[in-house]
Scaffold this motif. Sequence first.
Motif, PDB file in Angstrom:
ATOM      1  N   ARG A 165     -31.891  52.473 -56.300  1.00  0.00           N
ATOM      2  CA  ARG A 165     -32.535  52.683 -55.218  1.00  0.00           C
ATOM      3  C   ARG A 165     -31.957  53.070 -53.918  1.00  0.00           C
ATOM      4  O   ARG A 165     -32.436  53.781 -53.305  1.00  0.00           O
ATOM      5  CB  ARG A 165     -33.662  51.563 -55.181  1.00  0.00           C
ATOM      6  CG  ARG A 165     -34.543  51.406 -56.325  1.00  0.00           C
ATOM      7  CD  ARG A 165     -35.563  50.579 -56.273  1.00  0.00           C
ATOM      8  NE  ARG A 165     -36.783  50.581 -57.399  1.00  0.00           N
ATOM      9  CZ  ARG A 165     -36.730  49.840 -58.342  1.00  0.00           C
ATOM     10  NH1 ARG A 165     -35.819  48.903 -58.418  1.00  0.00           N
ATOM     11  NH2 ARG A 165     -37.739  50.097 -59.374  1.00  0.00           N
ATOM     12  N   ASP A 178     -30.622  48.018 -60.245  1.00  0.00           N
ATOM     13  CA  ASP A 178     -32.040  48.749 -60.035  1.00  0.00           C
ATOM     14  C   ASP A 178     -31.873  49.134 -58.494  1.00  0.00           C
ATOM     15  O   ASP A 178     -32.190  49.822 -57.794  1.00  0.00           O
ATOM     16  CB  ASP A 178     -33.143  48.124 -60.453  1.00  0.00           C
ATOM     17  CG  ASP A 178     -33.644  48.305 -61.827  1.00  0.00           C
ATOM     18  OD1 ASP A 178     -32.522  48.894 -62.484  1.00  0.00           O
ATOM     19  OD2 ASP A 178     -34.615  47.804 -62.262  1.00  0.00           O
ATOM     20  N   GLN A 179     -31.514  47.814 -57.760  1.00  0.00           N
ATOM     21  CA  GLN A 179     -31.077  47.901 -56.322  1.00  0.00           C
ATOM     22  C   GLN A 179     -30.351  48.612 -55.727  1.00  0.00           C
ATOM     23  O   GLN A 179     -30.557  49.632 -54.829  1.00  0.00           O
ATOM     24  CB  GLN A 179     -31.164  46.528 -55.927  1.00  0.00           C
ATOM     25  CG  GLN A 179     -31.106  46.103 -54.495  1.00  0.00           C
ATOM     26  CD  GLN A 179     -30.742  44.658 -54.218  1.00  0.00           C
ATOM     27  OE1 GLN A 179     -30.087  43.958 -54.729  1.00  0.00           O
ATOM     28  NE2 GLN A 179     -31.390  44.072 -52.877  1.00  0.00           N
ATOM     29  N   ILE A 210     -30.675  56.585 -54.214  1.00  0.00           N
ATOM     30  CA  ILE A 210     -31.579  57.533 -54.225  1.00  0.00           C
ATOM     31  C   ILE A 210     -32.252  57.711 -52.635  1.00  0.00           C
ATOM     32  O   ILE A 210     -32.382  58.777 -52.176  1.00  0.00           O
ATOM     33  CB  ILE A 210     -32.804  57.174 -55.039  1.00  0.00           C
ATOM     34  CG1 ILE A 210     -32.416  57.208 -56.395  1.00  0.00           C
ATOM     35  CG2 ILE A 210     -34.223  57.983 -54.672  1.00  0.00           C
ATOM     36  CD1 ILE A 210     -33.567  56.631 -57.480  1.00  0.00           C
ATOM     37  N   ALA A 211     -32.408  56.471 -51.946  1.00  0.00           N
ATOM     38  CA  ALA A 211     -32.795  56.493 -50.495  1.00  0.00           C
ATOM     39  C   ALA A 211     -31.439  57.558 -49.792  1.00  0.00           C
ATOM     40  O   ALA A 211     -31.943  58.242 -48.943  1.00  0.00           O
ATOM     41  CB  ALA A 211     -32.787  55.037 -49.995  1.00  0.00           C
TER      42      ALA A 211
END
Length: 184
Positions: A155, A151-152, A158-159
């Motif tokens: 993310r 998940d990290q 995505i960033a």
Amino acid sequence: MSIFHRALDRLADFIWKGRKVSLRFTADYRTACFAVPLIRKLLADSEDGETYRFSIAHWHLNERPPLHIHRGEVSTVRIDGPLQNAGTSYLPLGGLIESSGVTAHLDPVEADRLDRRVQETVERTIREWIIEHGLYDRPRGHREIDRRKADQAARAVIARWVTEQFGEPETVQPFDSRKGSDHA
């Protein structure tokens, strides 16, 4: 439940946002073994719980349980169950096509044929993606993931994508109400 009771329930939800409700149910042991883990996931007060609830929110809208729902950008095909014994195979009870200007109910044979056609298209598209991205050349991965790390990493991707698409976000200075308005 009467309209009056539903209105009171909504009002109570508004007033007591953290209100909890106890659920009690009885189920056959075999069914409970499958249902309880699903119920726990659905009731989780987290992003995961919200996602699980969202993914099945349409279930109560349908008269029959959906076997498959194939979604396009505008169109949707729903294949309805439960499956019915049809000699040497099984057929759905029917289906529904919804598209711009179209709502069409499918009989069991039409629903089965369209479902198979959509599944073949999905399979072909997945295999094309595998080839385009050289996935056959990579070592086979494990299905399980380290959820926290995955998940990290997701993310972070995505960033990075957001930055590439829209540029660096502007930094916003915190507003101090004691200083008054910055606009003079």
